[in-house]
Structure formats: structure tokens, C-alpha cells
Write a protein that holds these residues in place. Structure first.
Motif, mmCIF file in Angstrom:
data_model
loop_
_atom_site.group_PDB
_atom_site.id
_atom_site.type_symbol
_atom_site.label_atom_id
_atom_site.label_comp_id
_atom_site.label_asym_id
_atom_site.label_seq_id
_atom_site.Cartn_x
_atom_site.Cartn_y
_atom_site.Cartn_z
ATOM 1 N N ALA A 145 0.747 -1.133 0.452
ATOM 2 C CA ALA A 145 0.256 0.174 -0.635
ATOM 3 C C ALA A 145 0.926 1.227 -0.423
ATOM 4 O O ALA A 145 0.280 2.671 -0.264
ATOM 5 C CB ALA A 145 -1.479 -0.029 1.137
ATOM 6 N N LEU A 146 2.177 1.347 0.596
ATOM 7 C CA LEU A 146 3.116 2.929 0.461
ATOM 8 C C LEU A 146 3.969 2.319 -0.466
ATOM 9 O O LEU A 146 4.463 2.961 -0.670
ATOM 10 C CB LEU A 146 3.464 2.294 2.025
ATOM 11 N N ASP A 147 3.279 1.583 -1.883
ATOM 12 C CA ASP A 147 4.522 1.202 -3.359
ATOM 13 C C ASP A 147 5.160 0.788 -2.674
ATOM 14 O O ASP A 147 6.732 1.206 -3.118
ATOM 15 C CB ASP A 147 3.810 2.831 -3.657
ATOM 16 N N MET A 148 6.487 -0.413 -1.709
ATOM 17 C CA MET A 148 6.971 -0.367 -1.612
ATOM 18 C C MET A 148 7.359 -1.771 -1.345
ATOM 19 O O MET A 148 5.941 -2.679 -1.578
ATOM 20 C CB MET A 148 7.901 0.151 0.219
ATOM 21 N N SER A 149 8.242 -2.695 -1.536
ATOM 22 C CA SER A 149 8.707 -3.757 -1.434
ATOM 23 C C SER A 149 9.106 -4.026 -0.307
ATOM 24 O O SER A 149 8.814 -3.100 1.042
ATOM 25 C CB SER A 149 10.120 -4.246 -1.734
ATOM 26 N N ILE A 150 9.121 -5.002 0.940
ATOM 27 C CA ILE A 150 9.294 -5.562 2.273
ATOM 28 C C ILE A 150 10.014 -5.359 2.228
ATOM 29 O O ILE A 150 10.807 -4.530 3.566
ATOM 30 C CB ILE A 150 8.395 -7.250 1.959
ATOM 31 N N ASP A 151 11.176 -5.527 2.092
ATOM 32 C CA ASP A 151 12.558 -5.585 1.539
ATOM 33 C C ASP A 151 12.952 -3.827 1.959
ATOM 34 O O ASP A 151 13.895 -3.007 2.773
ATOM 35 C CB ASP A 151 14.078 -5.712 0.824
ATOM 36 N N GLN A 152 12.216 -2.692 1.418
ATOM 37 C CA GLN A 152 12.664 -0.970 1.539
ATOM 38 C C GLN A 152 11.988 -0.948 2.433
ATOM 39 O O GLN A 152 11.883 -0.240 3.216
ATOM 40 C CB GLN A 152 11.816 -0.560 0.262
ATOM 41 N N PHE A 153 10.685 -1.626 2.849
ATOM 42 C CA PHE A 153 9.763 -1.346 4.288
ATOM 43 C C PHE A 153 10.239 -1.558 5.359
ATOM 44 O O PHE A 153 10.533 -1.577 6.475
ATOM 45 C CB PHE A 153 8.229 -2.435 4.456
ATOM 46 N N HIS A 154 10.956 -2.758 5.699
ATOM 47 C CA HIS A 154 11.855 -3.808 6.493
ATOM 48 C C HIS A 154 13.504 -2.082 6.665
ATOM 49 O O HIS A 154 13.679 -1.932 7.263
ATOM 50 C CB HIS A 154 12.066 -4.581 6.448
ATOM 51 N N ASN A 155 14.006 -1.517 5.710
ATOM 52 C CA ASN A 155 15.092 -0.839 5.028
ATOM 53 C C ASN A 155 14.747 0.152 5.897
ATOM 54 O O ASN A 155 15.474 0.656 6.931
ATOM 55 C CB ASN A 155 15.774 -0.482 4.350
ATOM 56 N N HIS A 156 13.929 1.202 5.731
ATOM 57 C CA HIS A 156 12.989 2.491 6.080
ATOM 58 C C HIS A 156 12.836 1.715 8.034
ATOM 59 O O HIS A 156 12.954 2.756 8.954
ATOM 60 C CB HIS A 156 11.820 2.679 6.067
ATOM 61 N N LEU A 157 11.991 0.752 8.336
ATOM 62 C CA LEU A 157 11.692 1.155 9.866
ATOM 63 C C LEU A 157 12.688 1.026 10.621
ATOM 64 O O LEU A 157 12.769 0.756 11.639
ATOM 65 C CB LEU A 157 11.004 -0.908 9.709
ATOM 66 N N TYR A 158 13.970 -0.303 10.110
ATOM 67 C CA TYR A 158 15.175 -0.430 11.153
ATOM 68 C C TYR A 158 16.597 0.341 10.604
ATOM 69 O O TYR A 158 16.928 0.308 11.067
ATOM 70 C CB TYR A 158 15.576 -1.908 10.699
ATOM 71 N N GLN A 159 15.843 1.285 9.557
ATOM 72 C CA GLN A 159 17.283 2.569 8.813
ATOM 73 C C GLN A 159 18.530 1.751 8.476
ATOM 74 O O GLN A 159 19.264 2.341 9.143
ATOM 75 C CB GLN A 159 17.261 3.987 9.815
#
Length: 182
Positions: free
Chosen positions: A26-40
Motif C-alpha cells: 500500500a505504501l508502494d514499497m517492497s517488503i525489503d524497502q519497508f524493513h529498510n525504512h523501519l530499521y533505517q
């Protein structure tokens, strides 16, 4: 109640039917991108306020607003809509408020058995106290809304959740406003 923003995000993902994968999509991210944002990780920035708000909207929760409020020692109260209330609802709100107060009183007695309230008991009692007050205020606002008090008059007592979340995002903002003026 969430203790940090990452646990709020995790809880919002759990509340969403397709979890982290669905939120990421929904945020137009892959799960890896999501995790990269979450854990910086990998030089990624943390989520923007807009992304966090979208997660909260998608999850149908108020966890982000509650995190920001708790961060500043504030708490939020649901304000019922007049069109969604009747006397039966008011009675149920009153019963829930009384039940929460009873749970709090029982917990206070249990905490006093050894004569000392430790940090764990303090946290539990504080959470129960906030829950009790939320139900009491929610019931009162429902009563006021059902019997013709305009939204403006209700706002004089408590700001709406949507406003609170936006205010919390701004430096120096207040999560929950109360006014003694009538």
C-alpha cells in the motif's frame, strides 16, 4: 498502549489483514524497502509522517496517535458521534466505565497487599486509571453529543483524535487539550 514507534508500526501491521506485506504494498514499497525504512538500514530514512498516517488509516487503529500522546504524557479519548448513539449506547458506556473503575479498585487493593507499590504495579495501575478515565470521558461526551451539544462545544473539552495526531507531529504540540472554561 505502545512504548515506542516501532512497536506501534508493528501493531498497525498486525492489525492490517495482509500484515507487513500488505502495508508495504500500500505504501508502494517492497517488503525489503519497508524493513529498510523501519530499521533505517542501507542508508534508508525512517518513515515520513504521511506514511505513518497511511499505515494508521489502513490498519483502522489509533496506535500512532496514542504513541505520540504517550510520548508527551498525554492520552486520547474517543469522542462519539451523535448519529451513532442512543440511550442504550449511553447505558453501555456507563456500564463499561463502572467496570473499568471496579477493575482499577481491585488492582489497587492487590497492589497494597505488601504495603509497597513497585514500578510494575505503578505502570499497571496507571494504565488502568487512564482506561477508566477514557471510558468516563467517552461516556460524558456521548451524553453531551446525544442531547444536543454542538461539536464546537464538545471540542471545548477534548480535541478530536485526527487533530491530536497532526498536532503531535508538530514540535511543541499538545496531544489532548482540556479546558475548564465554559
Amino acid at each position: 498502549m505502545v512504548d515506542n514507534i516501532k512497536s506501534a508500526i508493528s501493531a498497525m501491521c498486525k492489525a492490517y489483514p495482509s500484515g507487513r506485506l500488505g502495508i508495504a504494498a500500500a505504501l508502494d514499497m517492497s517488503i525489503d524497502q519497508f524493513h529498510n525504512h523501519l530499521y533505517q538500514k542501507v542508508g534508508s530514512r525512517f518513515f515520513t509522517i504521511s506514511e505513518l498516517e497511511m499505515m494508521e488509516d489502513l490498519s483502522g487503529t489509533s496506535l500512532l496517535a496514542e504513541y505520540f500522546a504517550a510520548r508527551r504524557g498525554k492520552w486520547l479519548v474517543d469522542i462519539p458521534k451523535p448519529e451513532s448513539l442512543d440511550n442504550v449506547d449511553l447505558f453501555q458506556h456507563e456500564m463499561q466505565s463502572n467496570a473499568e473503575k471496579g477493575k482499577l479498585d481491585q488492582a489497587k487493593f492487590a497492589a497494597l497487599e505488601d504495603g509497597v507499590i513497585d514500578s510494575r504495579e505503578k505502570k499497571t495501575l496507571s494504565q488502568m486509571f487512564h482506561s477508566s478515565l477514557r471510558h468516563q470521558i467517552h461516556g460524558f461526551m456521548g451524553f453531551m453529543a446525544l442531547y444536543g451539544v454542538s461539536d464546537g462545544a464538545v471540542d471545548m473539552f477534548v480535541a478530536s483524535r485526527k487533530d491530536d495526531a497532526r498536532e503531535c507531529a508538530a514540535p511543541g504540540a499538545v496531544a489532548c487539550r482540556f479546558s475548564g472554561e465554559l
